[in-house]
Motif scaffolding. Structure first.
Motif, PDB file in Angstrom:
ATOM      1  N   PRO A  38      68.115  38.668 -11.433  1.00  0.00           N
ATOM      2  CA  PRO A  38      67.394  39.583 -12.335  1.00  0.00           C
ATOM      3  C   PRO A  38      66.109  40.161 -11.739  1.00  0.00           C
ATOM      4  N   VAL A  39      65.391  39.387 -10.912  1.00  0.00           N
ATOM      5  CA  VAL A  39      64.168  39.948 -10.325  1.00  0.00           C
ATOM      6  C   VAL A  39      64.504  41.056  -9.333  1.00  0.00           C
ATOM      7  N   ALA A  40      65.578  40.901  -8.572  1.00  0.00           N
ATOM      8  CA  ALA A  40      65.977  41.934  -7.616  1.00  0.00           C
ATOM      9  C   ALA A  40      66.464  43.190  -8.334  1.00  0.00           C
ATOM     10  N   ARG A  41      67.129  43.000  -9.467  1.00  0.00           N
ATOM     11  CA  ARG A  41      67.659  44.141 -10.241  1.00  0.00           C
ATOM     12  C   ARG A  41      66.581  44.817 -11.090  1.00  0.00           C
ATOM     13  N   SER A  42      65.426  44.195 -11.220  1.00  0.00           N
ATOM     14  CA  SER A  42      64.403  44.680 -12.157  1.00  0.00           C
ATOM     15  C   SER A  42      63.722  45.974 -11.739  1.00  0.00           C
ATOM     16  N   GLY A  43      63.778  46.316 -10.456  1.00  0.00           N
ATOM     17  CA  GLY A  43      63.081  47.514  -9.992  1.00  0.00           C
ATOM     18  C   GLY A  43      61.568  47.335  -9.940  1.00  0.00           C
ATOM     19  N   ARG A  44      61.081  46.102  -9.946  1.00  0.00           N
ATOM     20  CA  ARG A  44      59.648  45.830  -9.971  1.00  0.00           C
ATOM     21  C   ARG A  44      59.064  45.455  -8.609  1.00  0.00           C
ATOM     22  N   GLY A  45      59.827  45.654  -7.537  1.00  0.00           N
ATOM     23  CA  GLY A  45      59.293  45.436  -6.195  1.00  0.00           C
ATOM     24  C   GLY A  45      59.578  44.086  -5.575  1.00  0.00           C
ATOM     25  N   HIS A  70      74.610  25.153 -10.786  1.00  0.00           N
ATOM     26  CA  HIS A  70      75.760  24.597 -11.515  1.00  0.00           C
ATOM     27  C   HIS A  70      77.078  24.907 -10.816  1.00  0.00           C
ATOM     28  N   ASP A  71      77.206  26.124 -10.276  1.00  0.00           N
ATOM     29  CA  ASP A  71      78.479  26.471  -9.626  1.00  0.00           C
ATOM     30  C   ASP A  71      78.547  26.070  -8.149  1.00  0.00           C
ATOM     31  N   GLY A  72      77.493  25.438  -7.641  1.00  0.00           N
ATOM     32  CA  GLY A  72      77.504  24.927  -6.279  1.00  0.00           C
ATOM     33  C   GLY A  72      77.086  25.911  -5.208  1.00  0.00           C
ATOM     34  N   THR A  73      76.692  27.114  -5.587  1.00  0.00           N
ATOM     35  CA  THR A  73      76.262  28.121  -4.617  1.00  0.00           C
ATOM     36  C   THR A  73      74.861  27.834  -4.105  1.00  0.00           C
ATOM     37  N   MET A  74      73.980  27.405  -4.986  1.00  0.00           N
ATOM     38  CA  MET A  74      72.595  27.127  -4.620  1.00  0.00           C
ATOM     39  C   MET A  74      72.423  25.653  -4.310  1.00  0.00           C
ATOM     40  N   MET A  75      71.716  25.372  -3.219  1.00  0.00           N
ATOM     41  CA  MET A  75      71.414  23.995  -2.862  1.00  0.00           C
ATOM     42  C   MET A  75      70.010  23.605  -3.324  1.00  0.00           C
ATOM     43  N   LEU A  76      69.085  24.567  -3.297  1.00  0.00           N
ATOM     44  CA  LEU A  76      67.679  24.280  -3.548  1.00  0.00           C
ATOM     45  C   LEU A  76      66.956  25.590  -3.829  1.00  0.00           C
ATOM     46  N   ALA A  77      65.959  25.543  -4.694  1.00  0.00           N
ATOM     47  CA  ALA A  77      65.124  26.718  -4.945  1.00  0.00           C
ATOM     48  C   ALA A  77      63.771  26.256  -5.458  1.00  0.00           C
ATOM     49  N   GLY A  78      62.752  27.079  -5.228  1.00  0.00           N
ATOM     50  CA  GLY A  78      61.434  26.784  -5.763  1.00  0.00           C
ATOM     51  C   GLY A  78      60.366  27.632  -5.102  1.00  0.00           C
ATOM     52  N   PRO A  79      59.177  27.655  -5.715  1.00  0.00           N
ATOM     53  CA  PRO A  79      58.064  28.417  -5.144  1.00  0.00           C
ATOM     54  C   PRO A  79      57.437  27.672  -3.960  1.00  0.00           C
ATOM     55  N   MET A 124      60.764  36.119 -15.024  1.00  0.00           N
ATOM     56  CA  MET A 124      60.863  34.896 -14.227  1.00  0.00           C
ATOM     57  C   MET A 124      61.707  33.836 -14.938  1.00  0.00           C
ATOM     58  N   ASN A 125      61.673  33.815 -16.258  1.00  0.00           N
ATOM     59  CA  ASN A 125      62.550  32.909 -17.007  1.00  0.00           C
ATOM     60  C   ASN A 125      64.020  33.287 -16.808  1.00  0.00           C
ATOM     61  N   ALA A 126      64.311  34.587 -16.809  1.00  0.00           N
ATOM     62  CA  ALA A 126      65.684  35.045 -16.547  1.00  0.00           C
ATOM     63  C   ALA A 126      66.093  34.686 -15.113  1.00  0.00           C
ATOM     64  N   HIS A 127      65.159  34.808 -14.172  1.00  0.00           N
ATOM     65  CA  HIS A 127      65.385  34.426 -12.774  1.00  0.00           C
ATOM     66  C   HIS A 127      65.733  32.933 -12.689  1.00  0.00           C
ATOM     67  N   ALA A 128      64.963  32.091 -13.377  1.00  0.00           N
ATOM     68  CA  ALA A 128      65.218  30.640 -13.374  1.00  0.00           C
ATOM     69  C   ALA A 128      66.585  30.319 -13.983  1.00  0.00           C
ATOM     70  N   ASP A 129      66.943  31.004 -15.057  1.00  0.00           N
ATOM     71  CA  ASP A 129      68.264  30.790 -15.665  1.00  0.00           C
ATOM     72  C   ASP A 129      69.375  31.174 -14.690  1.00  0.00           C
ATOM     73  N   HIS A 133      68.880  30.755   4.305  1.00  0.00           N
ATOM     74  CA  HIS A 133      67.499  30.648   3.826  1.00  0.00           C
ATOM     75  C   HIS A 133      67.141  32.016   3.250  1.00  0.00           C
ATOM     76  N   CYS A 134      66.843  32.063   1.972  1.00  0.00           N
ATOM     77  CA  CYS A 134      66.509  33.321   1.314  1.00  0.00           C
ATOM     78  C   CYS A 134      65.069  33.241   0.822  1.00  0.00           C
ATOM     79  N   ARG A 135      64.269  34.173   1.270  1.00  0.00           N
ATOM     80  CA  ARG A 135      62.858  34.222   0.882  1.00  0.00           C
ATOM     81  C   ARG A 135      62.678  35.355  -0.116  1.00  0.00           C
ATOM     82  N   MET A 136      62.297  34.998  -1.345  1.00  0.00           N
ATOM     83  CA  MET A 136      62.068  36.004  -2.375  1.00  0.00           C
ATOM     84  C   MET A 136      60.586  36.377  -2.339  1.00  0.00           C
ATOM     85  N   ILE A 137      60.327  37.614  -1.988  1.00  0.00           N
ATOM     86  CA  ILE A 137      58.956  38.095  -1.861  1.00  0.00           C
ATOM     87  C   ILE A 137      58.587  38.848  -3.133  1.00  0.00           C
ATOM     88  N   PRO A 138      57.528  38.396  -3.811  1.00  0.00           N
ATOM     89  CA  PRO A 138      57.135  39.049  -5.059  1.00  0.00           C
ATOM     90  C   PRO A 138      56.444  40.390  -4.789  1.00  0.00           C
TER      91      PRO A 138
END
Length: 121
Positions: free
Chosen positions: A101-108, A63-72, A51-56, A29-34
């Protein structure tokens, strides 16, 4: 009896993965905190593009089977992102979230990662 089948099927899955040489997988379970509680409601155009880059990125994980589910998640304290991963180790889960991309962005943005004790899929 309530969890008997889950245990038996879990044992069977473990046995078969050893027989086939498949790597055992775990669910995280991964919680992405904005960066701010009102982020979902006050995005700038630059943040919207991020956020569009994050969604991509997440679509690629699906597609590669790593993610089962995601959403706000509509938390009254402020929305946050949910990401459910199926990977071998917590280090692999961290590598996935670190590559976002959001984690790499340096935006917190940051992720909290917790292993699931069991899952019903």
């Amino acid at each position: 009896h309530g969890s008997g089948w889950e245990r038996v099927l879990g044992w069977l899955g473990d046995f078969l993965s050893k027989e086939t040489g498949a790597k055992p997988m775990s669910v995280f379970h991964c919680r992405m905190i904005p960066p701010r509680p009102d982020f979902a409601f006050t995005l700038t155009e630059e943040e919207r593009a991020l956020m569009n880059a994050h969604a991509d990125y997440l679509r690629g994980l699906l597609h590669d089977g790593t993610m089962m589910l995601a959403g706000p998640v509509a938390d009254p304290a402020g929305p946050w992102g949910l990401l459910i991963l199926r990977v071998g180790t917590e280090a692999e889960a961290e590598a996935v979230t670190d590559g976002d991309p959001v984690a790499r962005s340096g935006r917190g943005f940051r992720y909290e990662i917790l292993p699931m004790l069991s899952t019903i899929m």
